[in-house]
Every structure is written in C-alpha cells, then in structure tokens.
Write an enzyme that holds these catalytic residues in place. Sequence first.
Site, PDB file in Angstrom:
ATOM      1  N   ARG A  15      74.883  51.449  49.849  1.00  0.00           N
ATOM      2  CA  ARG A  15      75.629  50.898  51.046  1.00  0.00           C
ATOM      3  C   ARG A  15      74.808  50.388  52.345  1.00  0.00           C
ATOM      4  O   ARG A  15      74.337  49.400  52.339  1.00  0.00           O
ATOM      5  CB  ARG A  15      76.783  51.875  51.330  1.00  0.00           C
ATOM      6  N   ASP A  16      74.176  51.513  52.747  1.00  0.00           N
ATOM      7  CA  ASP A  16      73.248  51.104  53.901  1.00  0.00           C
ATOM      8  C   ASP A  16      71.901  50.765  53.525  1.00  0.00           C
ATOM      9  O   ASP A  16      71.423  49.629  54.038  1.00  0.00           O
ATOM     10  CB  ASP A  16      73.132  52.574  54.550  1.00  0.00           C
ATOM     11  N   HIS A 207      71.375  61.517  59.862  1.00  0.00           N
ATOM     12  CA  HIS A 207      71.408  60.284  59.056  1.00  0.00           C
ATOM     13  C   HIS A 207      70.194  59.437  59.991  1.00  0.00           C
ATOM     14  O   HIS A 207      70.644  58.779  61.022  1.00  0.00           O
ATOM     15  CB  HIS A 207      72.471  59.734  59.052  1.00  0.00           C
ATOM     16  N   HIS A 209      67.165  56.837  60.379  1.00  0.00           N
ATOM     17  CA  HIS A 209      66.496  55.515  59.933  1.00  0.00           C
ATOM     18  C   HIS A 209      64.841  55.889  60.466  1.00  0.00           C
ATOM     19  O   HIS A 209      64.541  56.682  61.036  1.00  0.00           O
ATOM     20  CB  HIS A 209      67.116  54.291  60.549  1.00  0.00           C
ATOM     21  N   CYS A 240      70.666  48.139  59.681  1.00  0.00           N
ATOM     22  CA  CYS A 240      71.980  47.632  59.946  1.00  0.00           C
ATOM     23  C   CYS A 240      71.843  46.079  60.452  1.00  0.00           C
ATOM     24  O   CYS A 240      71.245  45.961  61.002  1.00  0.00           O
ATOM     25  CB  CYS A 240      72.315  48.728  61.171  1.00  0.00           C
ATOM     26  N   ASN A 249      66.789  53.642  56.046  1.00  0.00           N
ATOM     27  CA  ASN A 249      67.044  55.227  56.125  1.00  0.00           C
ATOM     28  C   ASN A 249      65.656  55.784  55.769  1.00  0.00           C
ATOM     29  O   ASN A 249      64.863  55.226  55.047  1.00  0.00           O
ATOM     30  CB  ASN A 249      68.066  55.445  55.121  1.00  0.00           C
TER      31      ASN A 249
HETATM   32  P1  HMG Z   1      87.753  42.243  63.840  1.00  0.00           P
HETATM   33  O1  HMG Z   1      87.168  40.575  63.485  1.00  0.00           O
HETATM   34  O2  HMG Z   1      87.817  42.653  64.990  1.00  0.00           O
HETATM   35  O3  HMG Z   1      89.083  42.551  62.887  1.00  0.00           O
HETATM   36  O4  HMG Z   1      86.618  42.979  62.848  1.00  0.00           O
HETATM   37  P2  HMG Z   1      90.419  41.982  62.816  1.00  0.00           P
HETATM   38  O5  HMG Z   1      91.274  43.143  62.334  1.00  0.00           O
HETATM   39  O6  HMG Z   1      90.627  41.184  63.921  1.00  0.00           O
HETATM   40  O7  HMG Z   1      90.464  41.030  61.519  1.00  0.00           O
HETATM   41  C1  HMG Z   1      89.632  39.705  61.342  1.00  0.00           C
HETATM   42  C2  HMG Z   1      89.537  39.357  59.847  1.00  0.00           C
HETATM   43  O8  HMG Z   1      88.789  40.282  59.045  1.00  0.00           O
HETATM   44  C3  HMG Z   1      90.830  39.206  59.284  1.00  0.00           C
HETATM   45  O9  HMG Z   1      90.800  38.150  58.294  1.00  0.00           O
HETATM   46  C4  HMG Z   1      91.029  40.362  58.465  1.00  0.00           C
HETATM   47  O10 HMG Z   1      92.087  40.156  57.472  1.00  0.00           O
HETATM   48  C5  HMG Z   1      89.743  40.861  58.100  1.00  0.00           C
HETATM   49  P3  HMG Z   1      91.082  36.658  58.438  1.00  0.00           P
HETATM   50  O11 HMG Z   1      92.656  36.602  58.865  1.00  0.00           O
HETATM   51  O12 HMG Z   1      90.278  36.042  59.687  1.00  0.00           O
HETATM   52  O13 HMG Z   1      90.763  35.866  57.389  1.00  0.00           O
HETATM   53  N1  HMG Z   1      89.685  42.113  57.955  1.00  0.00           N
HETATM   54  C6  HMG Z   1      88.978  42.542  56.845  1.00  0.00           C
HETATM   55  N2  HMG Z   1      88.679  42.256  55.606  1.00  0.00           N
HETATM   56  C7  HMG Z   1      88.333  43.185  54.576  1.00  0.00           C
HETATM   57  N3  HMG Z   1      88.110  44.525  54.849  1.00  0.00           N
HETATM   58  C8  HMG Z   1      88.544  45.210  56.214  1.00  0.00           C
HETATM   59  C9  HMG Z   1      88.935  44.352  57.183  1.00  0.00           C
HETATM   60  N4  HMG Z   1      89.444  44.408  58.414  1.00  0.00           N
HETATM   61  C10 HMG Z   1      89.787  43.142  58.852  1.00  0.00           C
HETATM   62  N5  HMG Z   1      88.421  46.329  56.365  1.00  0.00           N
HETATM   63  C11 HMG Z   1      85.917  44.964  61.562  1.00  0.00           C
HETATM   64  C12 HMG Z   1      86.607  44.521  62.862  1.00  0.00           C
HETATM   65  C13 HMG Z   1      85.925  46.327  61.800  1.00  0.00           C
HETATM   66  C14 HMG Z   1      86.703  44.652  60.343  1.00  0.00           C
HETATM   67  C15 HMG Z   1      84.647  44.345  61.469  1.00  0.00           C
HETATM   68  O14 HMG Z   1      83.842  44.306  62.968  1.00  0.00           O
HETATM   69  C16 HMG Z   1      83.664  44.842  60.495  1.00  0.00           C
HETATM   70  O15 HMG Z   1      83.995  44.772  59.411  1.00  0.00           O
HETATM   71  N6  HMG Z   1      82.492  45.342  60.871  1.00  0.00           N
HETATM   72  C17 HMG Z   1      81.773  46.000  60.197  1.00  0.00           C
HETATM   73  C18 HMG Z   1      80.329  46.154  60.488  1.00  0.00           C
HETATM   74  C19 HMG Z   1      79.630  46.900  59.607  1.00  0.00           C
HETATM   75  O16 HMG Z   1      79.706  46.994  58.354  1.00  0.00           O
HETATM   76  N7  HMG Z   1      78.452  47.422  59.985  1.00  0.00           N
HETATM   77  C20 HMG Z   1      77.490  47.968  59.145  1.00  0.00           C
HETATM   78  C21 HMG Z   1      77.973  49.501  58.847  1.00  0.00           C
HETATM   79  S1  HMG Z   1      77.772  50.732  60.088  1.00  0.00           S
HETATM   80  C22 HMG Z   1      76.040  51.226  60.099  1.00  0.00           C
HETATM   81  O17 HMG Z   1      75.533  50.630  59.157  1.00  0.00           O
HETATM   82  C23 HMG Z   1      75.680  52.652  60.809  1.00  0.00           C
HETATM   83  C24 HMG Z   1      75.695  53.495  59.772  1.00  0.00           C
HETATM   84  O18 HMG Z   1      74.840  53.613  58.603  1.00  0.00           O
HETATM   85  C25 HMG Z   1      75.100  55.071  60.723  1.00  0.00           C
HETATM   86  C26 HMG Z   1      73.839  54.776  61.385  1.00  0.00           C
HETATM   87  O19 HMG Z   1      72.962  54.200  60.863  1.00  0.00           O
HETATM   88  O20 HMG Z   1      74.045  54.617  62.719  1.00  0.00           O
HETATM   89  C27 HMG Z   1      77.092  54.052  59.259  1.00  0.00           C
HETATM   90 MG    MG Z   2      72.653  53.966  58.889  1.00  0.00          MG
END
Ligand code: HMG
Ligand code: MG
Length: 299
Positions: A15-16, A207, A209, A240, A249
Amino acid sequence: MGFPKQVRLVDVAPRDGLQNEPDAIATDTKLELIDRLANAGLRHIEAASFVSPKWVPQMADHREVMTRLQRRPGVTYSALTPNLKGLENALECGVEEVAVFGAASEAFSQKNINCSINESLQRFAPVLERARQANVPVRGYVSCVLGCPYEGEIEPDQVARVARALFDMGCFEVSLGDTIGTGTPLTAKHMLEAVTRDIPMDKLAAHFHDTYGQAIANLYAVLEEGISVIDSAVAGLGGCPYAKGAAGNVASEDVVYLLNGLGTEHGIDLDTLAATGDWITRTIGRPNRSKVGVSITRS
Ligand code: HMG
Ligand code: MG
C-alpha cells in the site's frame, strides 16, 4: 518501560510502498509481493487502499488485489478505508481489518482527504460503527506526528488529541506517522510521551518514513520507551502522494536487523525478506533503499 521482548511488524509496502508509483504496476506483481512477504514470516500486511482512484490511481485495483490474494492462515491482510464507501467496498471483498487515516495537521488533512481534522473524525465515526457491526477491527493512523510539509512543526499535544479521538472512537490501535520523515529521536520521544498520557503504549504503533535518514534512530528511541508495533516497507519503498518529496517507509529489512541485534522476537526470516526486497525493486525498477537488504543480496 524498556525494550519489548517481542515486536509485531506491519509491512505496508503493497500500500504505502506502491501508492505513489507513477507507472502502472501489474496486479499480479502486487499479489506476488504480498505472498512473498507472508512467506518471509510477515503476519500483518497492508495489502490495498479503498480510496478514490482519482486521488490515488495506483490503488485503483484494490478490489482485485483484495479478492485474489492467497490468504494464508494466521496472516492479516488489511486495507485503508477513508470513508463509508471505501469500507463497504472493502467488506464486499472480504477484508478482515481496515484502517482510517487522519492527521495532526489541518493543512495536511485538507490536502490528503479533502476535509478538516474535525470533519474527518465525524466521517470516521460511521466507518467504525459499520466495521463494528461487521466484526472488522479498525486501525487509526495519525499523519504528520513529527512535522507537516505545509505547517512545519506540530505540537505533541495536537498529536495526542487526534490519537485520543481515534482511540476513543474504537480504533484498536493508533499508528503514529512521521509522514515526511523529519523527526529525530528526542522529538519522537516527546511526541510519544504526550500520546501515552491518554493511550496505553501497547495500543500504539510507530510508522516512520526515512526521508532524512532518521527512521532507525527514531525507532530505537521509541522501542526503548516500549513501542512494540512497527510499520515498515520492504526495500524502503514508497512515499505519500500528498507529501511531496517524502521518502518511503523505513525498510523492513533494516528494522529486522535492528531487532536481531536487540534480541527481540519478530518471527521474520531476514534472508527471505531481503530476497523479496531485491525482487520487487528489480521488478518495478526502483532502487533498493534497505542498506541491510543490499548488503545481503548484492554484495
Ligand atoms: P472527496 O473528493 O472529498 O470525496 O475525496 P467525495 O465524497 O466528494 O467523492 C468524490 C468522488 O470520489 C465521487 O466520485 C465518489 O464516488 C468518489 P464521482 O462522483 O466524482 O465519480 N469516492 C470514492 N471512490 C472510491 N473509493 C472511495 C471513495 N470515496 C469517494 N472510498 C476522499 C475524499 C477521502 C475519497 C479522497 O480525498 C481520497 O481518496 N483521499 C485519499 C488520499 C490517500 O490515499 N492518501 C494516501 C494515503 S494516507 C498516507 O499515505 C499516510 C499514512 O501512510 C500514514 C503516514 O505516513 O503518515 C497512512
Ligand atoms: Mg505512510
């Protein structure tokens, strides 16, 4: 508190480690990576992310990954679920553990999940409720615990507030993310001290990086305080998409080597893990960022 006797590693490479790769990676490659990690002894693997494919295209094959993976007994394959839609999709694929992810920084929360910290907590509440009905444990992430790419320094009390909210909501464990890898051992200890005023040490994970090369030193510091769950990625893959310039990481191989030196149990075969890091980096054409892995396989 002192060093733990046993540490649980969570390998987040599928994933990450892969979410930020610009070129498409075959689902079969992801599945082979997951299985090789399990074969090396990993008992906890973050396999997929049920986020919007518009936001993170590399994770768009989450359904296929989650339904096709060869489940080995005793191994937990988890996935990120930022909202109810993500959770429902993950449940349809038979997921056995999920994670919600928030941040200790307002600006990062907006960039990463398009809402404020408080809005994110409101959004997570029904996710936890639905997961509870389905008997699926939920992990909570807090990003930017040792610094933010947009806001700079983050107060330990702010990290503690968000971690506590996730824990009170029902997250079985809170993983503390140094998303941009700028922390140092003392800042890591101070942050942990603030968080453990509210949450028991054994409900927390580190966690980290490795952007600034401090991750192993930071892990040593928090292990000394009693942290016993560590997130890492084989070959130090990753970054990220919403933290520009952040490196992967800490490498799982490097963590295992550190734990071997401490005489800590972890259940992982270092040679098999190193071979996995060598294989995945060759397959996707990335440098192997594990010094231990490179020393074992390429010397
Ligand atoms: P949004 O645009 O505010 O969401 O995004 P929305 O509810 O308004 O929906 C917009 C569109 O997205 C719609 O589709 C929804 O159906 C679709 P459209 O009508 O435009 O065709 N949608 C989805 N599709 C699939 N799966 C879903 C989903 N939700 C809505 N679950 C949202 C809000 C949270 C969805 C968006 O901002 C997002 O997906 N963000 C993810 C960002 C991400 O993955 N970042 C990396 C992971 S975090 C990380 O790496 C840190 C970590 O490792 C810890 C660390 O290192 O600190 C964990
Ligand atoms: Mg991370």
